[in-house]
Design a protein around this motif. Structure first.
Motif, PDB file in Angstrom:
ATOM      1  N   LEU A 233     -60.809 -52.658  93.117  1.00  0.00           N
ATOM      2  CA  LEU A 233     -59.401 -52.242  93.101  1.00  0.00           C
ATOM      3  C   LEU A 233     -58.806 -52.171  94.511  1.00  0.00           C
ATOM      4  CD1 LEU A 233     -59.413 -49.528  90.303  1.00  0.00           C
ATOM      5  CD2 LEU A 233     -58.597 -51.890  90.172  1.00  0.00           C
ATOM      6  N   ALA A 234     -59.623 -51.802  95.478  1.00  0.00           N
ATOM      7  CA  ALA A 234     -59.125 -51.675  96.860  1.00  0.00           C
ATOM      8  C   ALA A 234     -58.745 -53.027  97.447  1.00  0.00           C
ATOM      9  CB  ALA A 234     -60.168 -50.982  97.736  1.00  0.00           C
ATOM     10  N   ARG A 235     -59.317 -54.099  96.935  1.00  0.00           N
ATOM     11  CA  ARG A 235     -58.941 -55.439  97.429  1.00  0.00           C
ATOM     12  C   ARG A 235     -57.461 -55.698  97.221  1.00  0.00           C
ATOM     13  NH1 ARG A 235     -63.210 -58.184  94.252  1.00  0.00           N
ATOM     14  NH2 ARG A 235     -65.061 -57.301  95.185  1.00  0.00           N
ATOM     15  N   GLY A 236     -56.870 -55.079  96.207  1.00  0.00           N
ATOM     16  CA  GLY A 236     -55.450 -55.283  95.925  1.00  0.00           C
ATOM     17  C   GLY A 236     -54.523 -54.435  96.775  1.00  0.00           C
ATOM     18  N   CYS A 237     -55.081 -53.598  97.634  1.00  0.00           N
ATOM     19  CA  CYS A 237     -54.242 -52.693  98.443  1.00  0.00           C
ATOM     20  C   CYS A 237     -53.797 -53.329  99.746  1.00  0.00           C
ATOM     21  CB  CYS A 237     -54.997 -51.395  98.744  1.00  0.00           C
ATOM     22  SG  CYS A 237     -55.279 -50.403  97.283  1.00  0.00           S
TER      23      CYS A 237
END
Length: 178
Positions: free
Chosen positions: A174-178
């Motif tokens: 999910l952090a890749r999308g931040c």
């Protein structure tokens, strides 16, 4: 807060900024809506940009609830979370809010969340039935279900277990999308 420290330490070592927050409990000024307001205030207190929320059990409920309520949240990881108050009513849930407040407090009542949610749950969870995550993921179009065979309620927060590693991977994803 103590239960989240091992995973927080690993994520910090991976280069993530991590904030392990606590909220007021029932009997300490908490309850609904104060507990939810505590989480939103914590998200607004530090300007880190988009964030991924992560929480275990009742904290998992709050992680998903905050994803719906805060523009700062890019996604949520729910670890063995109570996601539908109408299907898993515990004395602690009833201390948090009344049945009249379920629609505001229960993530299942807030679908669609509008952001990705990864639910990691053990199939041998003795405290929160895996059906909580299964049902939520069936209703939420952006949810991913990760069922870990043989894992219990505490395995998702126990370093070295497969369930814990799956939570770590979910945060990274999910952090890749931040």
């Amino acid at each position: 807060m103590e239960l989240g420290r091992p995973l927080a330490d690993v994520l910090v070592a991976d280069g993530f900024a991590v904030w392990n927050i606590e909220y007021r409990r029932v009997g300490g000024g908490g309850g609904w809506p104060q507990t939810g307001q505590d989480v939103l205030a914590a998200l607004d207190a530090v300007d880190l940009g988009p964030v991924v929320t992560l929480g275990h059990s009742a904290g998992g409920h709050l992680a998903v609830w905050a994803a719906k309520r805060s523009a700062r949240v890019a996604g949520a990881v729910a670890q063995a979370a109570v996601l539908d108050f109408t299907k898993h009513i515990t004395p602690r849930a009833l201390e948090l809010c009344s049945e009249e407040q379920f629609a505001d407090a229960s993530p299942a009542a807030l679908v669609p969340i509008g952001k990705p949610v990864i639910c990691v749950h053990g199939d041998r969870d003795e405290d929160v039935p895996v059906e909580q995550s299964i049902g939520f993921c069936a209703a939420e179009p952006q949810a991913e279900l990760v069922v870990v065979e043989g894992a219990g309620h505490m395995d998702v927060i126990t370093p070295g277990t497969e369930a814990w590693e799956r939570c770590q991977t979910a945060v990274r994803t999910l952090a890749r999308g931040c």
